[in-house]
Write a protein that holds these residues in place. Structure first.
Motif, short mmCIF file in Angstrom:
data_model
loop_
_atom_site.label_atom_id
_atom_site.label_comp_id
_atom_site.label_asym_id
_atom_site.label_seq_id
_atom_site.Cartn_x
_atom_site.Cartn_y
_atom_site.Cartn_z
N GLU A 241 -8.56 1.05 1.05
CA GLU A 241 -7.41 1.89 0.70
C GLU A 241 -6.47 2.06 1.91
O GLU A 241 -5.24 1.94 1.79
CB GLU A 241 -7.93 3.26 0.26
CG GLU A 241 -6.94 4.03 -0.57
CD GLU A 241 -7.55 5.35 -1.04
OE1 GLU A 241 -6.83 6.35 -1.01
OE2 GLU A 241 -8.76 5.37 -1.40
N GLU A 242 -7.09 2.31 3.06
CA GLU A 242 -6.27 2.48 4.28
C GLU A 242 -5.59 1.16 4.66
O GLU A 242 -4.43 1.13 5.09
CB GLU A 242 -7.16 2.93 5.44
CG GLU A 242 -7.66 4.35 5.31
CD GLU A 242 -8.71 4.68 6.36
OE1 GLU A 242 -8.49 5.61 7.13
OE2 GLU A 242 -9.75 3.98 6.41
N ALA A 245 -2.58 0.61 2.41
CA ALA A 245 -1.46 1.52 2.74
C ALA A 245 -0.70 1.00 3.96
O ALA A 245 0.53 0.94 3.97
CB ALA A 245 -2.00 2.92 2.98
N LYS A 246 -1.44 0.59 4.99
CA LYS A 246 -0.78 0.10 6.21
C LYS A 246 -0.08 -1.23 5.96
O LYS A 246 1.04 -1.46 6.45
CB LYS A 246 -1.81 -0.08 7.33
CG LYS A 246 -2.26 1.23 7.94
CD LYS A 246 -3.05 0.98 9.21
CE LYS A 246 -3.71 2.24 9.74
NZ LYS A 246 -2.80 3.27 10.20
N GLY A 248 1.14 -2.27 3.16
CA GLY A 248 2.33 -1.99 2.34
C GLY A 248 3.50 -1.57 3.22
O GLY A 248 4.64 -2.05 3.05
N GLU A 249 3.21 -0.71 4.16
CA GLU A 249 4.27 -0.22 5.06
C GLU A 249 4.85 -1.40 5.87
O GLU A 249 6.07 -1.53 6.01
CB GLU A 249 3.64 0.82 6.00
CG GLU A 249 4.64 1.65 6.73
CD GLU A 249 3.96 2.68 7.63
OE1 GLU A 249 2.73 2.86 7.56
OE2 GLU A 249 4.71 3.30 8.43
N ASN A 252 7.17 -3.53 3.76
CA ASN A 252 8.51 -2.96 3.57
C ASN A 252 9.39 -3.19 4.80
O ASN A 252 10.58 -3.50 4.69
CB ASN A 252 8.42 -1.48 3.22
CG ASN A 252 7.79 -1.27 1.84
OD1 ASN A 252 7.76 -2.20 1.04
ND2 ASN A 252 7.29 -0.08 1.57
N ARG A 276 8.50 -1.00 -5.96
CA ARG A 276 8.14 0.18 -5.15
C ARG A 276 8.20 1.45 -6.00
O ARG A 276 7.33 2.30 -5.92
CB ARG A 276 9.07 0.31 -3.94
CG ARG A 276 8.83 -0.77 -2.90
CD ARG A 276 9.76 -0.54 -1.72
NE ARG A 276 9.86 -1.73 -0.89
CZ ARG A 276 10.81 -1.93 0.02
NH1 ARG A 276 11.75 -1.03 0.21
NH2 ARG A 276 10.82 -3.03 0.74
N LEU A 281 2.64 -0.25 -3.07
CA LEU A 281 2.59 0.29 -1.70
C LEU A 281 3.57 -0.43 -0.79
O LEU A 281 3.99 0.09 0.24
CB LEU A 281 1.17 0.15 -1.13
CG LEU A 281 0.08 0.88 -1.91
CD1 LEU A 281 -1.28 0.59 -1.29
CD2 LEU A 281 0.35 2.39 -1.89
N GLY A 282 3.91 -1.66 -1.17
CA GLY A 282 4.85 -2.44 -0.39
C GLY A 282 5.39 -3.56 -1.25
O GLY A 282 4.75 -3.97 -2.23
N ALA A 298 -0.02 -3.79 -5.03
CA ALA A 298 -0.06 -2.68 -5.98
C ALA A 298 -1.47 -2.39 -6.47
O ALA A 298 -1.77 -2.56 -7.66
CB ALA A 298 0.87 -3.01 -7.16
#
Ligand SMILES: Nc1ncnc2c1ncn2[C@@H]1O[C@H](COP(=O)(O)OP(=O)(O)OP(=O)(O)O)[C@@H](O)[C@H]1O
Ligand SMILES: C[C@@](O)(CCO)CC(=O)[O-]
Ligand SMILES: [Mg+2]
Length: 333
Positions: A241-242, A245-246, A248-249, A252, A276, A281-282, A298
């Motif tokens: 999960e982490e 998230a990273k 995805g950032e 972007n 988005r 997430l990205g 996603a």
């Protein structure tokens, strides 16, 4: 004798364009394939049948009981240049010239950022070299595929033919690659329906680089650093999960930098923002841009994102990583 070979498409997760300037990039082979069948002929001609290529400029005219076709031979020859170069290099490597038929069918949209040029080059080299009795390793095929792209496009980092020949999930830098730990990537690819030419987009970025190096160099450097960060995340002990998230950032940020280079389009950006908004997430361009595809990360939201891409006017594709690169499917003596 007849040989059927296939090679996969790819997505670039991070680092397209900057990879041409020696920065690292991360890419994965995906489960769409190009199939190339090569067989020996009795004469010394080389015949190429490309079933998925549409050549603009075909004119049909009729008279009472006759039908006339005129095509733009220049465009037809150009569109087959990856295949012709691949055949040429495979024959050079084998040290023999023979008449052959080469027939291509492909699941990969052309000029869509999914590496159709690399897949067709790799599968053609695979089929023709095997037909001529040459046993090349996948790495040797990747190097020849890179040569094909250099000859046809004028510039190529080699990442696409390497991923297509080797398969899996790779970190690539200046002709060398490393396998990254395999992870299921919950992604959705969104196809704009229009195409971009990698040759032209790479040349456009080159012109900007030459005319405004003080602006473009820092963008390319930032892309290179971002890829290093993405690699750290992928190989870290973080939970999934982490990691997502990273990543995805970082996707972007990468999209914003590609937009700054000038390779996005209105439609690509619309698909990116639609994904988005639907919970990805990205989301970013994948491949050369100028049309073609974006992809979104996603987890748990693939269906919603696919719907959002459709509503925004794109075609969603839910794909998986292909562990296998070049494959010899069949050899008939
Ligand atoms: N099925 C095919 N048969 C013959 N030639 C093909 C086929 N698929 C691709 N090609 C060749 O590759 C060209 C498209 O390559 P290009 O590098 O511009 O886009 P791409 O490889 O699809 O995207 P990207 O390089 O961004 O990943 C076509 O114009 C054609 O010359
Ligand atoms: C745009 C580019 O970086 C990727 C195309 O898939 C070109 C290349 O690496 O050769
Ligand atoms: Mg290409």
């Amino acid at each position: 004798m007849r040989v059927l070979a296939s090679a996969p498409a790819k997505i670039i997760l991070f680092g397209e364009h900057s990879v041409v300037y020696g920065k690292p990039a991360i890419a994965a082979a995906i489960n769409l394939r190009t199939y190339v069948e090569a067989e020996l002929r009795r004469d010394d001609r080389i015949r190429i049948e490309a079933h998925d290529i549409k050549v603009p400029g075909l004119t049909v005219s009729f008279s009472e009981n006759e039908i006339y076709f005129e095509s733009d031979y220049g465009k037809a020859a150009e569109v087959l240049s990856y295949v012709r170069q691949a055949i040429e290099l495979a024959m050079e490597e084998a040290g023999v010239r023979k008449g052959i038929n080469v027939s291509i069918t492909s699941q990969i949209p052309v000029g869509a950022g999914l590496g159709s040029s690399a897949a067709v080059a790799v599968a053609t080299i695979g089929a023709v070299s095997k037909l001529l009795g040459l046993e090349l390793t996948r790495e040797e095929v990747a190097k020849l595929g890179h040569k094909v792209e250099l000859l046809v496009q004028g510039a190529s980092s080699g990442i696409d033919p390497t991923v297509s020949a080797i398969g899996g999930f790779l970190y690539y830098e200046k002709g060398n690659f490393e396998h990254l730990p395999f992870m299921e990537l919950p992604i959705v690819v969104g196809y704009t329906g229009s195409s971009g030419s990698t040759k032209e987009l790479v040349a456009m970025v080159r012109r900007r680089y030459e005319s405004m190096p003080e602006l473009i160099v820092p963008i390319l450097n930032a892309m290179g650093k971002l890829v290093e960060k993405a690699k750290e995340v992928i190989t870290s002990e973080l939970d999934e999960e982490e990691k997502f998230a990273k990543l995805g950032e970082l996707m972007n940020i990468n999209h914003g930098l590609l937009d700054a280079l000038g390779v996005s389009t209105k439609k690509l950006s619309e698909l990116v923002y639609a994904a988005r908004t639907a919970g990805a997430l990205g989301a970013k361009i994948t491949g050369a841009g100028g049309g073609g595809c974006m992809y979104a990360l996603a987890p748990g939201k693939q269906r919603e994102v696919a719907t959002a891409i459709t509503i925004a006017g794109g075609t969603p594709m839910i794909t998986e990583i292909s562990r296998e690169g070049l494959r010899i499917e069949e050899v008939i003596k």
